[in-house]
Design an enzyme around this catalytic site. Structure first.
Site, mmCIF file in Angstrom:
data_model
loop_
_atom_site.group_PDB
_atom_site.id
_atom_site.type_symbol
_atom_site.label_atom_id
_atom_site.label_comp_id
_atom_site.label_asym_id
_atom_site.label_seq_id
_atom_site.Cartn_x
_atom_site.Cartn_y
_atom_site.Cartn_z
ATOM 1 N N TYR A 63 -4.875 1.591 12.253
ATOM 2 C CA TYR A 63 -4.243 0.390 11.672
ATOM 3 C C TYR A 63 -4.507 -0.850 12.515
ATOM 4 C CZ TYR A 63 -2.116 2.743 7.782
ATOM 5 O OH TYR A 63 -1.958 3.422 6.599
ATOM 6 N N GLN A 97 -1.713 -3.670 -4.799
ATOM 7 C CA GLN A 97 -1.626 -2.432 -4.034
ATOM 8 C C GLN A 97 -2.155 -2.689 -2.629
ATOM 9 O OE1 GLN A 97 -3.054 1.126 -6.588
ATOM 10 N NE2 GLN A 97 -4.066 -0.690 -7.411
ATOM 11 N N ASN A 98 -2.779 -3.845 -2.440
ATOM 12 C CA ASN A 98 -3.419 -4.133 -1.156
ATOM 13 C C ASN A 98 -2.377 -4.530 -0.121
ATOM 14 O OD1 ASN A 98 -5.735 -3.722 -2.579
ATOM 15 N ND2 ASN A 98 -6.175 -5.897 -2.888
ATOM 16 N N HIS A 126 2.662 -1.693 -1.857
ATOM 17 C CA HIS A 126 2.359 -0.743 -0.767
ATOM 18 C C HIS A 126 2.612 -1.356 0.603
ATOM 19 C CE1 HIS A 126 -0.480 1.597 -3.677
ATOM 20 N NE2 HIS A 126 0.786 1.888 -3.856
ATOM 21 N N CYS A 161 15.937 -1.298 19.484
ATOM 22 C CA CYS A 161 16.435 0.075 19.717
ATOM 23 C C CYS A 161 15.414 0.960 20.427
ATOM 24 C CB CYS A 161 16.811 0.726 18.382
ATOM 25 S SG CYS A 161 15.362 1.267 17.450
ATOM 26 N N GLY A 198 -10.072 -4.587 -9.843
ATOM 27 C CA GLY A 198 -10.514 -3.927 -8.620
ATOM 28 C C GLY A 198 -9.661 -2.769 -8.171
ATOM 29 N N SER A 200 -9.130 1.606 -8.683
ATOM 30 C CA SER A 200 -9.633 2.850 -9.290
ATOM 31 C C SER A 200 -8.535 3.504 -10.123
ATOM 32 C CB SER A 200 -10.084 3.806 -8.174
ATOM 33 O OG SER A 200 -8.991 4.046 -7.302
HETATM 34 C C1 BV8 Z 1 4.840 8.623 -3.903
HETATM 35 C C2 BV8 Z 1 -0.997 1.705 1.871
HETATM 36 C C3 BV8 Z 1 6.710 10.059 -4.067
HETATM 37 C C4 BV8 Z 1 -1.451 2.370 3.104
HETATM 38 C C5 BV8 Z 1 -1.584 3.177 0.026
HETATM 39 C C6 BV8 Z 1 -0.306 15.087 -3.770
HETATM 40 C C7 BV8 Z 1 0.313 15.037 -2.524
HETATM 41 C C8 BV8 Z 1 1.097 13.934 -2.128
HETATM 42 C C9 BV8 Z 1 1.257 12.848 -3.008
HETATM 43 C C10 BV8 Z 1 0.623 12.928 -4.238
HETATM 44 C C11 BV8 Z 1 -0.144 14.023 -4.632
HETATM 45 N N1 BV8 Z 1 -0.627 13.767 -5.882
HETATM 46 C C12 BV8 Z 1 -0.193 12.575 -6.294
HETATM 47 C C13 BV8 Z 1 0.582 12.064 -5.310
HETATM 48 C C14 BV8 Z 1 1.244 10.772 -5.341
HETATM 49 C C15 BV8 Z 1 0.404 9.825 -4.491
HETATM 50 C C16 BV8 Z 1 -0.893 9.543 -5.225
HETATM 51 O O1 BV8 Z 1 -0.882 8.870 -6.240
HETATM 52 N N2 BV8 Z 1 -2.005 10.095 -4.683
HETATM 53 C C17 BV8 Z 1 -3.297 9.886 -5.322
HETATM 54 C C18 BV8 Z 1 -4.387 9.784 -4.242
HETATM 55 C C19 BV8 Z 1 -3.556 11.049 -6.269
HETATM 56 N N3 BV8 Z 1 1.198 8.630 -4.388
HETATM 57 C C20 BV8 Z 1 2.016 8.496 -3.350
HETATM 58 O O2 BV8 Z 1 2.111 9.290 -2.436
HETATM 59 C C21 BV8 Z 1 2.915 7.276 -3.403
HETATM 60 N N4 BV8 Z 1 4.262 7.705 -3.152
HETATM 61 O O3 BV8 Z 1 4.361 9.088 -4.901
HETATM 62 O O4 BV8 Z 1 6.047 8.993 -3.392
HETATM 63 C C22 BV8 Z 1 8.096 9.980 -3.627
HETATM 64 C C23 BV8 Z 1 9.081 9.537 -4.524
HETATM 65 C C24 BV8 Z 1 10.388 9.497 -4.095
HETATM 66 C C25 BV8 Z 1 10.725 9.860 -2.801
HETATM 67 C C26 BV8 Z 1 9.728 10.259 -1.906
HETATM 68 C C27 BV8 Z 1 8.416 10.333 -2.311
HETATM 69 C C28 BV8 Z 1 2.529 6.285 -2.326
HETATM 70 C C29 BV8 Z 1 1.148 5.765 -2.592
HETATM 71 C C30 BV8 Z 1 0.864 4.612 -1.646
HETATM 72 C C31 BV8 Z 1 -0.147 5.035 -0.611
HETATM 73 N N5 BV8 Z 1 -0.512 3.862 0.199
HETATM 74 N N6 BV8 Z 1 -1.873 2.118 0.781
HETATM 75 C C32 BV8 Z 1 -2.730 1.770 3.591
HETATM 76 O O5 BV8 Z 1 -3.282 0.854 2.950
HETATM 77 O O6 BV8 Z 1 -3.177 2.210 4.656
HETATM 78 S S1 BV8 Z 1 -2.600 3.586 -1.245
HETATM 79 C C33 BV8 Z 1 -4.148 2.906 -1.087
HETATM 80 O O7 BV8 Z 1 -4.818 3.248 -2.306
HETATM 81 C C34 BV8 Z 1 -4.231 1.392 -1.028
HETATM 82 O O8 BV8 Z 1 -3.003 0.723 -1.199
HETATM 83 C C35 BV8 Z 1 -5.126 1.094 -2.214
HETATM 84 O O9 BV8 Z 1 -4.917 -0.147 -2.717
HETATM 85 C C36 BV8 Z 1 -4.650 2.135 -3.136
HETATM 86 C C37 BV8 Z 1 -5.358 2.356 -4.420
HETATM 87 O O10 BV8 Z 1 -6.702 2.327 -4.163
HETATM 88 P P1 BV8 Z 1 -7.492 1.096 -4.847
HETATM 89 O O11 BV8 Z 1 -6.802 -0.178 -4.478
HETATM 90 O O12 BV8 Z 1 -7.678 1.365 -6.286
HETATM 91 O O13 BV8 Z 1 -8.833 1.133 -4.062
HETATM 92 P P2 BV8 Z 1 -10.042 2.138 -4.328
HETATM 93 O O14 BV8 Z 1 -10.919 2.075 -3.129
HETATM 94 O O15 BV8 Z 1 -9.504 3.455 -4.792
HETATM 95 O O16 BV8 Z 1 -10.797 1.501 -5.587
HETATM 96 C C38 BV8 Z 1 -11.444 0.244 -5.443
HETATM 97 C C39 BV8 Z 1 -11.893 -0.128 -6.841
HETATM 98 O O17 BV8 Z 1 -12.480 -1.419 -6.752
HETATM 99 C C40 BV8 Z 1 -12.956 0.802 -7.391
HETATM 100 O O18 BV8 Z 1 -12.625 1.111 -8.728
HETATM 101 C C41 BV8 Z 1 -14.249 -0.037 -7.324
HETATM 102 O O19 BV8 Z 1 -15.091 0.246 -8.418
HETATM 103 C C42 BV8 Z 1 -13.707 -1.427 -7.451
HETATM 104 N N7 BV8 Z 1 -14.533 -2.475 -6.840
HETATM 105 C C43 BV8 Z 1 -15.390 -2.371 -5.790
HETATM 106 N N8 BV8 Z 1 -15.931 -3.595 -5.533
HETATM 107 C C44 BV8 Z 1 -15.395 -4.459 -6.438
HETATM 108 C C45 BV8 Z 1 -14.502 -3.747 -7.259
HETATM 109 N N9 BV8 Z 1 -13.815 -4.340 -8.250
HETATM 110 C C46 BV8 Z 1 -14.013 -5.657 -8.440
HETATM 111 N N10 BV8 Z 1 -14.838 -6.412 -7.684
HETATM 112 C C47 BV8 Z 1 -15.541 -5.839 -6.680
HETATM 113 N N11 BV8 Z 1 -16.388 -6.592 -5.934
HETATM 114 ZN ZN ZN Z 2 14.502 -0.328 16.018
#
Ligand code: BV8
Ligand code: ZN
Length: 253
Positions: A63, A97-98, A126, A161, A198, A200
């Site tokens: 990070y 989401q960013n 996020h 803390c 932008g 997925s």
């Molecule tokens: C939750 C912050 C429940 C951190 C992020 C199995 C096990 C555990 C969990 C799960 C599981 N199955 C499903 C889940 C749920 C999980 C999930 O959805 N997983 C996915 C992978 C299947 N979700 C979670 O865990 C969420 N929490 O469900 O909690 C719960 C409920 C109650 C109580 C307790 C628990 C939390 C999800 C948040 C995770 N944190 N980020 C960090 O950044 O370090 S997610 C991370 O992915 C980023 O935020 C990112 O934004 C996000 C999504 O990705 P994208 O933004 O879409 O980026 P990506 O690279 O994928 O795609 C880019 C796109 O851009 C592509 O399509 C590409 O074609 C396009 N592109 C490229 N260039 C361009 C462009 N478009 C336009 N112009 C360009 N030039």
């Molecule tokens: Zn503290």
């Protein structure tokens, strides 16, 4: 393009959902794209509470490098166009989401001295890379700019803390802030257009935003060089980079 411009111009209420792709042309690598900052590290493995509990140094190293990298990046034309849309079209809600803060920086730049940038600040479902969260007392503070992750002792601690600080982002398996995601869903329900830029569309619950607009009778317009699970649901899918396409579909301020 013309049809997309008309759909944006005619929409009463717009919800915009952005993902890592909107920051790609600013030099911020996407999560699932090739190469870049993430190298061999998989976000799903590192961006989790378990990884932080097991190896807080490794997680902080990742990070800290992202925080330093992103602070040298600048918003691109897509961020500016979306800020103009939010400032110029009252019924627009930005949802991102960013965690890179580039929408905020674009809002400040577009609003200028006398404008109020807040209308173009996105709902950050996020969290924010540049903010720290105390893992013990929950205190939020502006992110420590240089994090020394070379030893457990040098990791950042809470001034109140002594608890270990973490980046204030939502990790996989963690719940989103119900206020923030609730506001995003409310905006999606009321929107007659969801502009998806932008992403997925694989990470939930954020990826539900466009689906909620569709179920409530609204339409989806997608901007992405690739197809996604939303492409078949979209009234229009513009295949290309956000920095090039988004300025062309947002009415001139
Ligand atoms: C939750 C912050 C429940 C951190 C992020 C199995 C096990 C555990 C969990 C799960 C599981 N199955 C499903 C889940 C749920 C999980 C999930 O959805 N997983 C996915 C992978 C299947 N979700 C979670 O865990 C969420 N929490 O469900 O909690 C719960 C409920 C109650 C109580 C307790 C628990 C939390 C999800 C948040 C995770 N944190 N980020 C960090 O950044 O370090 S997610 C991370 O992915 C980023 O935020 C990112 O934004 C996000 C999504 O990705 P994208 O933004 O879409 O980026 P990506 O690279 O994928 O795609 C880019 C796109 O851009 C592509 O399509 C590409 O074609 C396009 N592109 C490229 N260039 C361009 C462009 N478009 C336009 N112009 C360009 N030039
Ligand atoms: Zn503290």
């Amino acid at each position: 393009m013309e049809r997309a411009r008309r759909m944006v111009g005619d929409a009463e209420r717009i919800v915009v959902l952005t993902g890592a792709g909107v920051s790609a042309e600013s030099g911020v690598p996407t999560f699932r794209g090739a190469g870049g900052l993430w190298k061999s590290r998989r976000p799903e493995e590192l961006a989790t509470p378990g990884a932080f509990a097991r190896d807080p140094q490794l997680v902080w190293e990742w990070y800290a490098s992202r925080r330093a990298f992103v602070s040298d990046c600048a918003p691109n034309e897509a961020h500016f166009a979306l800020a103009r849309l939010a400032l110029g079209h009252g019924g627009t809600t930005l949802v991102t989401q960013n965690v890179d803060g580039l929408h905020h920086r674009a809002a400040a730049a577009v609003a200028g001295e006398d404008g109020d940038p807040a209308q173009a600040y996105p709902l950050e479902v996020h969290g924010a890379l540049h903010r720290d969260l105390c893992s013990r007392c929950g205190r939020r503070t502006p992110g420590v700019s240089v994090v020394d992750a070379t030893s457990m002792e040098s990791l950042p601690r809470c001034e109140e803390c002594e608890g270990m600080l973490r980046p204030d982002v939502v990790w996989f398996g963690e719940a989103l802030d119900p206020e923030v995601i609730g506001a995003a869903f409310e905006a999606a329900r009321r929107a007659d257009l969801c502009l998806v830029v932008g992403t997925s569309a694989v990470v939930y619950p954020a990826a539900s935003v466009p689906e909620i607009t569709l179920q409530a009778g609204g339409a989806i317009v997608e901007v992405n060089p690739e197809s996604t699970p939303l492409t078949s649901l979209a009234a229009l899918s513009l295949k290309g980079p956000a920095g090039e396409l988004v300025p062309g579909i947002v009415p001139e301020a």
